[in-house]
Scaffold this motif. Structure first.
Motif, mmCIF file in Angstrom:
data_model
loop_
_atom_site.group_PDB
_atom_site.id
_atom_site.type_symbol
_atom_site.label_atom_id
_atom_site.label_comp_id
_atom_site.label_asym_id
_atom_site.label_seq_id
_atom_site.Cartn_x
_atom_site.Cartn_y
_atom_site.Cartn_z
ATOM 1 N N PRO A 36 0.999 -1.211 -0.073
ATOM 2 C CA PRO A 36 0.148 0.122 -0.001
ATOM 3 C C PRO A 36 0.792 1.477 -0.047
ATOM 4 N N PHE A 37 2.005 1.200 0.686
ATOM 5 C CA PHE A 37 2.775 2.265 0.485
ATOM 6 C C PHE A 37 3.421 2.394 -0.748
ATOM 7 N N VAL A 38 3.963 1.517 -1.309
ATOM 8 C CA VAL A 38 4.388 1.758 -2.702
ATOM 9 C C VAL A 38 3.298 2.440 -3.550
ATOM 10 N N VAL A 39 2.197 1.742 -3.462
ATOM 11 C CA VAL A 39 1.002 2.066 -4.506
ATOM 12 C C VAL A 39 0.624 3.687 -3.925
ATOM 13 N N MET A 40 0.671 3.764 -2.852
ATOM 14 C CA MET A 40 0.496 5.494 -2.463
ATOM 15 C C MET A 40 1.294 6.315 -3.092
ATOM 16 N N LEU A 41 2.680 5.940 -3.025
ATOM 17 C CA LEU A 41 3.585 6.917 -3.434
ATOM 18 C C LEU A 41 3.578 6.815 -5.097
ATOM 19 N N LEU A 42 3.549 5.894 -5.728
ATOM 20 C CA LEU A 42 3.111 5.648 -7.166
ATOM 21 C C LEU A 42 1.917 6.320 -7.491
ATOM 22 N N ALA A 43 0.976 6.589 -6.831
ATOM 23 C CA ALA A 43 -0.087 7.221 -7.112
ATOM 24 C C ALA A 43 0.171 8.885 -7.086
ATOM 25 N N ILE A 44 0.903 9.172 -6.192
ATOM 26 C CA ILE A 44 1.307 10.818 -5.884
ATOM 27 C C ILE A 44 2.036 11.112 -7.475
ATOM 28 N N ALA A 45 3.020 10.026 -7.626
ATOM 29 C CA ALA A 45 3.926 10.498 -8.788
ATOM 30 C C ALA A 45 3.228 10.150 -10.181
ATOM 31 N N VAL A 46 2.186 9.621 -10.512
ATOM 32 C CA VAL A 46 1.885 9.166 -11.911
ATOM 33 C C VAL A 46 0.342 9.638 -11.937
ATOM 34 N N LEU A 47 -0.430 9.851 -10.952
ATOM 35 C CA LEU A 47 -1.795 10.280 -11.155
ATOM 36 C C LEU A 47 -1.883 11.840 -11.639
ATOM 37 N N ALA A 66 -7.732 7.258 1.302
ATOM 38 C CA ALA A 66 -8.648 6.225 2.449
ATOM 39 C C ALA A 66 -8.627 4.812 1.859
ATOM 40 N N LEU A 67 -8.503 4.621 0.737
ATOM 41 C CA LEU A 67 -8.823 3.732 0.232
ATOM 42 C C LEU A 67 -7.376 2.601 0.561
ATOM 43 N N LEU A 68 -6.230 3.317 0.597
ATOM 44 C CA LEU A 68 -5.034 2.647 0.880
ATOM 45 C C LEU A 68 -4.683 2.758 2.298
ATOM 46 N N GLY A 69 -4.950 3.757 3.169
ATOM 47 C CA GLY A 69 -4.442 4.149 4.112
ATOM 48 C C GLY A 69 -5.473 3.530 5.391
ATOM 49 N N VAL A 70 -6.729 3.554 5.193
ATOM 50 C CA VAL A 70 -7.624 3.007 6.217
ATOM 51 C C VAL A 70 -7.441 1.538 6.614
ATOM 52 N N PRO A 71 -7.429 0.760 5.776
ATOM 53 C CA PRO A 71 -7.172 -0.798 5.810
ATOM 54 C C PRO A 71 -5.914 -0.895 6.823
ATOM 55 N N VAL A 72 -4.852 -0.333 6.453
ATOM 56 C CA VAL A 72 -3.629 -0.377 7.203
ATOM 57 C C VAL A 72 -3.643 0.102 8.368
ATOM 58 N N ALA A 73 -4.185 1.265 8.656
ATOM 59 C CA ALA A 73 -4.418 1.724 10.052
ATOM 60 C C ALA A 73 -5.080 0.872 11.002
ATOM 61 N N ILE A 74 -6.158 0.310 10.530
ATOM 62 C CA ILE A 74 -6.882 -0.821 11.202
ATOM 63 C C ILE A 74 -5.980 -1.888 11.636
ATOM 64 N N TRP A 75 -5.341 -2.441 10.495
ATOM 65 C CA TRP A 75 -4.392 -3.607 10.771
ATOM 66 C C TRP A 75 -3.289 -3.378 11.860
ATOM 67 N N ILE A 312 -3.161 14.175 1.331
ATOM 68 C CA ILE A 312 -2.139 13.064 0.678
ATOM 69 C C ILE A 312 -1.262 12.327 2.014
ATOM 70 N N PHE A 313 -0.769 13.267 2.754
ATOM 71 C CA PHE A 313 0.019 12.828 3.930
ATOM 72 C C PHE A 313 -0.558 11.972 4.877
ATOM 73 N N ALA A 314 -2.057 12.005 4.962
ATOM 74 C CA ALA A 314 -2.863 11.131 5.837
ATOM 75 C C ALA A 314 -2.556 9.900 5.126
ATOM 76 N N GLY A 315 -2.686 9.551 4.004
ATOM 77 C CA GLY A 315 -2.365 8.381 3.451
ATOM 78 C C GLY A 315 -0.859 7.858 3.265
ATOM 79 N N ILE A 316 -0.040 8.760 2.960
ATOM 80 C CA ILE A 316 1.510 8.504 3.344
ATOM 81 C C ILE A 316 1.740 8.001 4.826
ATOM 82 N N PHE A 317 1.100 8.568 6.020
ATOM 83 C CA PHE A 317 1.646 8.313 7.268
ATOM 84 C C PHE A 317 1.190 6.973 7.542
#
Length: 455
Positions: A36-47, A66-75, A312-317
């Motif tokens: 998810p971290f890699v995908v988040m950073l790629l999204a920031i670079a590519v989208l 939210a799609l990338l960060g919320v599941p990780v935060a719960i886990w 953006i940084f909410a997802g990154i953190f």
């Protein structure tokens, strides 16, 4: 969304069962948890390049985060609630700092007639490079970009002026204090002493000095050619419409000083939790209360840039927690050992990703290599090798955030302001042509001369 989260938790149940056996989080987490971290950073670079109109809406950025960060935060909260709370506090402090500097600097207006000559431009950019360390690269950029644009309004070719402004004010100038650039502030939050970055003053002066000389030579050459085409126009405009340079909204200078004092004091005394953040929020509220609305309108102030950063940084953190834990636990396995390796590795990732999480990634790696805790980076300073690694990582993150538009938050903000003022800015790869030509040789020279030791 809830159904998706429940499914993820069920699938991860076998891993969660091991969370209570006392093993460090980095050893428990599987390698695929960094995805998810890699995908988040790629999204920031590519989208922003692939779907710019879709990405420019903060609601869409929030959806991706939210799609990338919320599941990780719960886990992670199920595995290590204390770690999740620590990360949430870092995120809050990080956003409150950026927000306070953004809000307060937005109430300061620099009025007056400035001629966009090479000398004036060099002085403005030089002042910005110094201010960047004390009011942040974001604060200095937003404070000075509009006066710089007004000064160069009659210039025919001014793209290079904005590019050097991004190099120096938006990035390299912020090296001297934790207030200067987000990576250094994250280091401060993890225990790096407030004044430690002043040990990097030689590197700051070396790069800022050389870039200002290069800029003056380039701008002088271009200015002379323009002067031949339109003789005297710039000087005539300045004489006929001369207005003394002055600052309006000076009360905000006191609020900026208040933020600096709050951060400095919090770094030297054990203040109760939340006092630092409340102090910065108070300075922001006072700025909004005491500054006439017309001044912010004159600065073209908008909440959109800081909302974008917060989303953006909410997802990154959230997504970076597994990556940092794994790197801290297994950093020695990556094959990075020497300071120069950390300098270039940090720099390359800072160029194409965001330099703040990149800094945390490699300080975690260095901590794993030295055998210290990535949550307390001051431990790196207890050994000579740890100090060398922290210097290399700090320089790589701050300096090479200037290599692309996406390397540091102010880069795109300055680009957007300049384009709204009619300046034709280069494309993503066009900007990189400038940075590869000008910055990379400078960084290579600095790396070859550096002994990676603080004074």
């Amino acid at each position: 969304m809830r159904a998706v989260l429940l499914v993820l938790l069920v699938l991860l149940a076998p891993t969660l069962a091991h969370a209570t056996d006392g093993v460090a989080l980095g050893h428990v987490l599987p390698m695929w948890s960094v995805a998810p971290f890699v995908v988040m950073l790629l999204a920031i670079a590519v989208l922003p390049l692939a779907v710019p109109h879709w990405w420019e809406h903060n609601a869409n950025r929030a959806l991706v985060a939210a799609l990338l960060g919320v599941p990780v935060a719960i886990w992670i909260g199920t595995l290590d609630l204390m770690q999740l709370g620590h990360t949430a506090h870092e995120y809050a402090a990080f956003i409150i700092l950026l927000g306070s500097l953004f809000i307060i600097s937005g109430g300061i207006v620099i009025r007056g007639t400035l001629a966009g000559t090479p000398g004036v431009n060099s002085v403005l950019i030089g002042i910005g490079a110094l201010l960047a360390s004390f009011i942040g690269t974001t604060g200095a950029s937003m404070l000075l970009i509009r006066p710089l644009l007004r000064a160069n309004e009659l210039r025919q070719r001014k793209t290079h002026v904005i590019i050097f402004f991004i190099f120096l004010v938006g990035n390299i100038g912020g090296l001297l204090t934790p207030l200067g650039d987000p990576p250094l502030f994250l280091g401060f939050l993890r225990g790096v002493p407030f004044l430690w970055t002043f040990n990097l003053a030689v590197e700051w002066a070396f790069c800022v000095g050389i870039l200002l000389v290069v800029f003056y030579v380039v701008d002088s050459t271009i200015f002379r050619r323009e002067d031949l085409a339109t003789p005297g126009d710039l000087d005539k405009e300045v004489v006929e419409h001369a207005v003394p340079v002055h600052i309006v909204g000076k009360v905000n200078l006191a609020f900026l000083a208040g933020v600096v004092v709050i951060i400095f004091v919090s770094g030297h005394f054990q203040l109760p939790g939340g006092i630092q953040e409340l102090g910065m929020v108070l300075m922001s509220v006072l700025s909004l209360w005491q500054t006439p609305a017309g001044l912010r309108e004159e600065n073209d102030f908008s909440w959109a840039p800081i909302v974008e950063v917060a989303v953006i940084f909410a997802g990154i953190f959230a997504t970076m927690i597994p990556a940092l834990a794994i790197l801290n636990a297994r950093g020695a396995e990556l094959g990075l050992h020497e300071p120069w390796q950390f300098f270039w590795a940090t720099g390359v990732l800072s160029s194409f990703l965001d330099n703040a999480p990149t800094y945390l990634t490699f300080t975690a790696t260095a901590s794993g290599l030295v055998g210290t805790d990535a949550a307390y980076l001051q431990q790196l300073l207890h050994t000579p090798h740890g100090t060398e690694l922290l210097i290399a990582i700090s320089l790589g993150a701050v300096f090479m955030g200037a290599n692309t538009y996406i390397g540091n938050g102010p880069n795109f903000m300055v680009k957007a302001v300049a384009e709204r003022s009619g300046v034709k800015m280069p494309s993503f790869f066009g900007y990189m042509l400038y940075s590869v030509t000008i910055l990379l040789p400078l960084f290579a020279l600095r790396a070859s001369r550096s002994r990676w030791r603080s004074a």
